[in-house]
Design an enzyme around this catalytic site. Sequence first.
Site, PDB file in Angstrom:
ATOM      1  N   GLU A 483     -11.622  -1.225  -5.890  1.00  0.00           N
ATOM      2  CA  GLU A 483     -11.404  -0.527  -4.623  1.00  0.00           C
ATOM      3  C   GLU A 483     -10.393   0.586  -4.849  1.00  0.00           C
ATOM      4  OE1 GLU A 483     -10.779  -1.575   0.094  1.00  0.00           O
ATOM      5  OE2 GLU A 483     -10.916  -3.169  -1.384  1.00  0.00           O
ATOM      6  N   GLU A 753      -2.064  -9.343   0.305  1.00  0.00           N
ATOM      7  CA  GLU A 753      -2.956  -8.745   1.296  1.00  0.00           C
ATOM      8  C   GLU A 753      -3.175  -9.682   2.480  1.00  0.00           C
ATOM      9  OE1 GLU A 753      -7.340  -6.602   1.325  1.00  0.00           O
ATOM     10  OE2 GLU A 753      -6.934  -8.173  -0.137  1.00  0.00           O
TER      11      GLU A 753
END
Length: 888
Positions: A483, A753
């Site tokens: 990502e 996260e």
Amino acid sequence: MTALRPVALRCEHQTAPMGLNRPHPRFDWALEGEGHERSQTAYRLMVRAGEAMLWDSGKVMSAQTRQVEYAGPALVSDQALDWTVMVWDEAGTPSDWAEAGHLFTGLMQQSDWQADWIARYFVLPAGREAPADNPYDNRWQARPADHFRRDFSTPDKPVRATAYVTALGLYELYLNGARVGDAVMAPGWTDYHQRVEYQSYDVTDLVRSGANALGALLGEGWYSGRVGHNQRRAGNHYGGRPALLCQLHLEYADGRIERILSDADWRTVQGPVCYSDFLMGELYDAQLEMPGWAQPGFDDARWQPVEVFTPEPRAPRLEAARAPQVRETVRFPARFLHRARTGGHVHDLGQNIAGYVQLEVQARSGDRFTLRHGEMLDAQGELYVANLRHAVAVDHYIARGHGCERFKPRFTFHGFQFVELTLPDGVSPDDVTLTGIAIHNDLNIAGSLRTGSDMVNKLIANIEWSQRDNFLSVPTDCPQRDERLGWSADAQVFWKTAGYGMDVSAFLEKWFEDIAEAQLPDGAFTDIAPSRPLNPYRQSAQPGAPGWGDAPVILAWQHWLRYGDRALVERHFDRLVAWLRHIADANPDHLRVNAVYNNYGDWLSVGPASDRTMVATAYWVHVADLMAKLSAVVARSELARYYEDQARAVRQAFIKAFVDDDGRITGDTQTAYLLALDFAVLPTDLHAKAAGHLLRKLEEANGHLQTGFLGVKHLCPVLSDIGAPERAYDLLLNQSYPSWGFSIAQGATTIWERWDGWTQDKGFQSVNMNSFNHYAYGAVGEWLYARVAGIDWDETDPGYSTIAMRPLFDPRLGWLEAHYDAPTGRVESTWRIEGSLVTWTFSIPPNCAGRIALPRPVLTLIAGDRPLPVPGASFTLGSGRYTITLSL
């Protein structure tokens, strides 16, 4: 009393810019000076090119220290300049001249570039074979790195030599065999179809009289390599192969300038970097090295001619790099832990980083070493890599067999704490040294904060490291998996925290250009920037969701408050207007319900989910309010009134749709009340009721947070504002799930996260999305600096000319020591609690004021060693060092 001293000189937000994008740059400095009530009353600024004076401002009667615009003749390209400043204090006493700052003007016009883009032909010439078959997985067909070179000669040694260089891809530049500069991952990530940034280097000491050689090594990087989701196929986001643009300017004693350009005279070949890719990793075969390839006289007869390359669909604009480059910053010796089931040797850096491993070894020719990277170990002590998704994150080194060899990747980086090293037969772990190397944009460290709580200190360190690891050309969401994108909401919730950790002024100026270039024709900002371009495997850029697309408005406002920089607001103001028009056109009833964009709501929250339309509409109130303020900054009074009216209408729609008479908000979540209170959505008579509901939601969660990305930054500030700072401290110090302390108790060295990235009950979260290095939840850092330490900006006097100082003392913390290098100078705050007495010592830089607000009236106030009258609980002080005592 000594004179004031101008320090921390900056031009265009950089200490020593290596290129300018405006002929009239802006200058800044901070001030130092002992004593109290110190102020600048005048300044004099000079800019020179060698012995020639370009501009002498003369004595200017002004207290201004920020954004002083050069007012001499317009600067031109290819100049090396020095500048300095002196100031006069409140008594008219002049300072010494500051130590000179240095800068290059760069190539300021597109027409200054005479070089051609050059690239390697796609097809190898006859007789030249690709590197020998390798035993490693390269199923994605990652490309080898390309070598470029050309010889040139000089009649004399030049008095000045400047290299201007950039790439579609990544480059390393060499001159006469020496590496030029220390940047990595240069020139950085932009939308290469629109803009490429270049770097300037002073290479005077490297150029010889007579024979010379330029060399360059090119990798794929963001241009043609893999970045983003699910990269099974080739990347090719912007093009299929990297290209080089290089221009060397040689100035001789007689004033003559010679230019050595990238053109058809260069030659190219592929060598030991058999492939290098962000997600795949790198394979380096030292047996294929070409000693002396960047030295003059190297035999390149077997190299092929380059292709003069025309980028498609258009040649990008060439602009000077706006921010400090990515560099190697901190090194971590790897500690051996144990053997893995695979036979590999598992090592621990002790810190989750973005970067790579340097391997040092003595080995036989052809010995192969494999480095696998991961953030965590599983319950069996094996390297955990499932969360990397399609990122392979494996580097390979094939030894040449000559003495001590050293390898580190050139054009890849990984997010990792643990390394598994696979050794060839006959090589012992004792023969190998592994060192982790962290890389990130080399921004000046701005703040420091330490307390009497080991857990809080670890939290601060984790926030700092997640910022380091994700500030790599753009503010990425994570550095490890497939990502690594510039998600805008992640950044905006963290940005106030980020500004305390590092000087992010230049970094945002660069990223704001990426944001602006990604904006869609209908005015929609995108979720990420740089946005993903069209290619056979991608759709067009994704319009921004509430909180994501709103980020540029929030970032512009915060940039103004922190740095007092009107220029960024002016440059991008019309784009902000277009975004607000996009929202209003799609939602004529003032509820943000029309799904012309995504709506992620309070992303990754735990517990009850917040109503997404409610969250979206609250954000509309917020950005309309900010646009009214930004309109005033750029003197657009008619638009200021327009956005005030818009915010009023959206507030009314919000209350009608989502709020009952008891102040209960649809969804009844912590985030609902946090946004409504912090964005001042509710009428005054409902504030106390909404605050009561927020406290109730905390009680229902057994004192735990339940917020996601959008809610987390508001938790501690709102609790403090509603008169419950002890509840904010409860959340800060909590170590049970979910909390900041929970991840620390599990050994975290960065911010996770997800609150539940790993738990005792469930183990690892879904491999689909589970980064252990993601700064968004680190947004609590702003509360630690602004409220716990009491170092905050003042909206009525931006740029830290006035500092809002509202510290929150709690005996559970015991003591605190903090400083922040504001644009105006260093602000310090230290407090200690003994029994029921608080002693707070703080300093305000010259030319500034401190607006003090304390929970109780002070008992004593001392300026230096001189007692002052007791002023109460709220008052304003001028510059200097003070000590205050008060009771808890």
